[in-house]
Design an enzyme around this catalytic site. Structure first.
Site, PDB file in Angstrom:
ATOM      1  CB  CYS A   1      -0.288  -9.686   3.598  1.00 53.62           C
ATOM      2  SG  CYS A   1       1.054  -8.485   3.476  1.00 53.62           S
TER       3      CYS A   1
ATOM      4  CG  ASP B   1       1.531 -13.395   6.186  1.00 54.98           C
ATOM      5  OD1 ASP B   1       2.130 -12.480   6.789  1.00 54.98           O
ATOM      6  OD2 ASP B   1       0.301 -13.393   6.012  1.00 54.98           O
TER       7      ASP B   1
ATOM      8  CG  ASP C   1      -6.686  -8.617   2.983  1.00 52.89           C
ATOM      9  OD1 ASP C   1      -7.573  -7.771   2.825  1.00 52.89           O
ATOM     10  OD2 ASP C   1      -6.576  -9.301   4.022  1.00 52.89           O
TER      11      ASP C   1
ATOM     12  CB  CYS D   1     -10.607  -6.311   7.640  1.00 50.90           C
ATOM     13  SG  CYS D   1      -9.138  -6.497   8.657  1.00 50.90           S
TER      14      CYS D   1
END
Length: 423
Positions: A256, A279, A324, A377
């Site tokens: 990703c 992606d 990620d 994140c």
């Protein structure tokens, strides 16, 4: 510049973000690009007023509701926005006296056809200005402008003291973190070149490719950026490739990858190895390709692929799989302040489910003895530690080697990294 009303531009931008659902980081960048001819200090004013109003929305509404008989939710969108911006300036910006700030927003209300409400705007803003030194924020959600359900979640996960440190961290001023392309230039040489242009540079002590820059106008105006000598990438994001142990000669897939920062960093580290950057959408792949082209990375290939769909040709093919994954983004609220208003407990549950599906799929791409590096994140335990625990239970062939939860501070955003080895 004559004829340009910065507050009016800011107002229109805030309306698009808070009333019409535009993403703050994308829309504000487009506005700043459109008005690129403005002076540096004018662009800085515009940026701070928009971001600050969005960031502090809950607190600003609490203040306004404490002084206004008409509650914020009942106000017309334009008046609501004017009030929020006016209060933000009164509390957090000292470019002009409070009385002048009130006058500016009264004039703006009149200009936009709300002369009948100009007295209301004037009266409430002036009362707020007079009483601001007496205003108290006893609850964490009002003090740090964070939705109560998120505060409650972090309190349950981390306790009150750690939660308040997290909330403080989001309001810390942040320098821009860059990753220096060490294959092309050293940090010292890049710093010297940037300093000659009046840009302040601070070299990071703990991540070998990282520097922090400030006092620049726009990235597009920095030749070294266009030359691919550095890439904008947060400290935490740079840490992924180092913790994953990406090394020369490896075959790596980033499942990703957009906009491509981690994949490009892996490309630098594998040298004569190769990196596949994937992606979901054509648009995201185009963004990766644009960054590949700008940095001149010849060993990184962009591909469109749905990470939930198994690629038979990739099974047991890669030394390192970088995952990620899509997440709530609750670690990067400083960069995307509207994200805290857009997430819900239901959306978190959906994201957690999606992450599990992707991990179950992409773990099959890891060679025996290879590495799966999972990162997000966010600082939400369900997406991080709990996700890893569930994955390892379902996949005993993997072993946890290193795990780190970073909390937001001046150096970095909130970020989670877990490195797992396949036996």
């Amino acid at each position: 510049m004559a004829g340009i009303n910065l507050r009016e531009i800011a107002m229109e931008t805030v309306i698009e973000i808070l009333e019409n659902g535009q993403f703050s980081h994308i829309y504000l960048k487009a506005v700043l690009d459109k008005y690129g001819y403005l002076e540096k200090n004018e662009r800085a004013f515009l940026n701070r007023l928009v971001n600050g109003t969005v960031e502090r929305k809950l607190q600003l509404d609490y203040i306004i509701d404490s002084f206004s008989k008409t509650k914020v939710k009942k106000m017309k969108p334009l008046i609501r926005t004017i009030m929020r911006m006016g209060v933000y300036e009164i509390y957090y910006m000292d470019a002009v006296p409070d009385s002048a700030t009130c006058n500016e927003y009264v004039k703006l209300a009149k200009k936009r056809g709300f002369a009948g409400l100009s007295g209301f705007v004037n009266g409430v803003l002036r009362n707020i200005a007079r009483e601001k030194s007496h205003m108290e924020f006893k609850e964490l959600w009002t003090k740090y402008s964070m939705p109560q359900w998120i505060v409650d979640k972090w309190m349950a996960d981390y306790g009150k003291e750690q939660t308040e440190e997290i909330l403080k961290g989001f309001l810390e001023p942040e320098e821009l973190c860059i990753r220096v392309n060490l294959n092309k230039i050293s940090r010292k040489d890049l710093a010297e070149r940037l300093k000659k242009q009046g840009i302040s540079v601070r070299i990071c002590d703990t991540v070998e490719s990282a520097c922090y820059i400030s006092d620049y106008d726009s990235l597009a105006a920095i030749p070294e950026f266009s030359e691919g000598l550095f890439y904008v990438q947060d400290y935490s994001s740079q840490l992924v490739s180092y913790m994953a142990g990406v090394a020369a000669g490896q075959q790596v897939v980033d499942v990703c990858a957009a906009p491509g920062g981690k994949a490009l960093h892996c490309g630098e580290l594998v040298k004569d190895g190769t990196v596949i950057a994937r992606d979901l959408t054509e648009q995201k792949v185009a963004l990766i390709q644009e960054n590949i082209n700008r940095t001149g990375a010849t060993n990184v290939t962009a591909q469109q692929w749905d990470a939930t769909v198994l690629d038979e040709d990739s099974i047991r093919r890669y030394d390192t799989v970088i995952a990620d994954l899509p997440c709530s983004g609750l670690g990067i609220i400083r960069k995307k302040p509207d994200i805290k208003y857009n997430q819900t407990e239901d959306s978190l549950a959906e994201l957690t489910k999606l992450q599990g599906q992707i991990l179950d799929t992409v773990c099959q791409y890891v060679k025996d003895g290879g590495t799966l590096c999972y990162s997000t994140c966010t600082i939400n335990k369900d997406e991080n530690e709990n996700q890893v625990e569930a994955f390892l239970k379902a996949h005993p062939e993997f072993e946890k080697k290193e795990m780190q939860q970073l909390f937001p501070n001046k150096e970095h955003d909130g970020f989670f990294i877990c490195v797992m080895k396949k036996n």
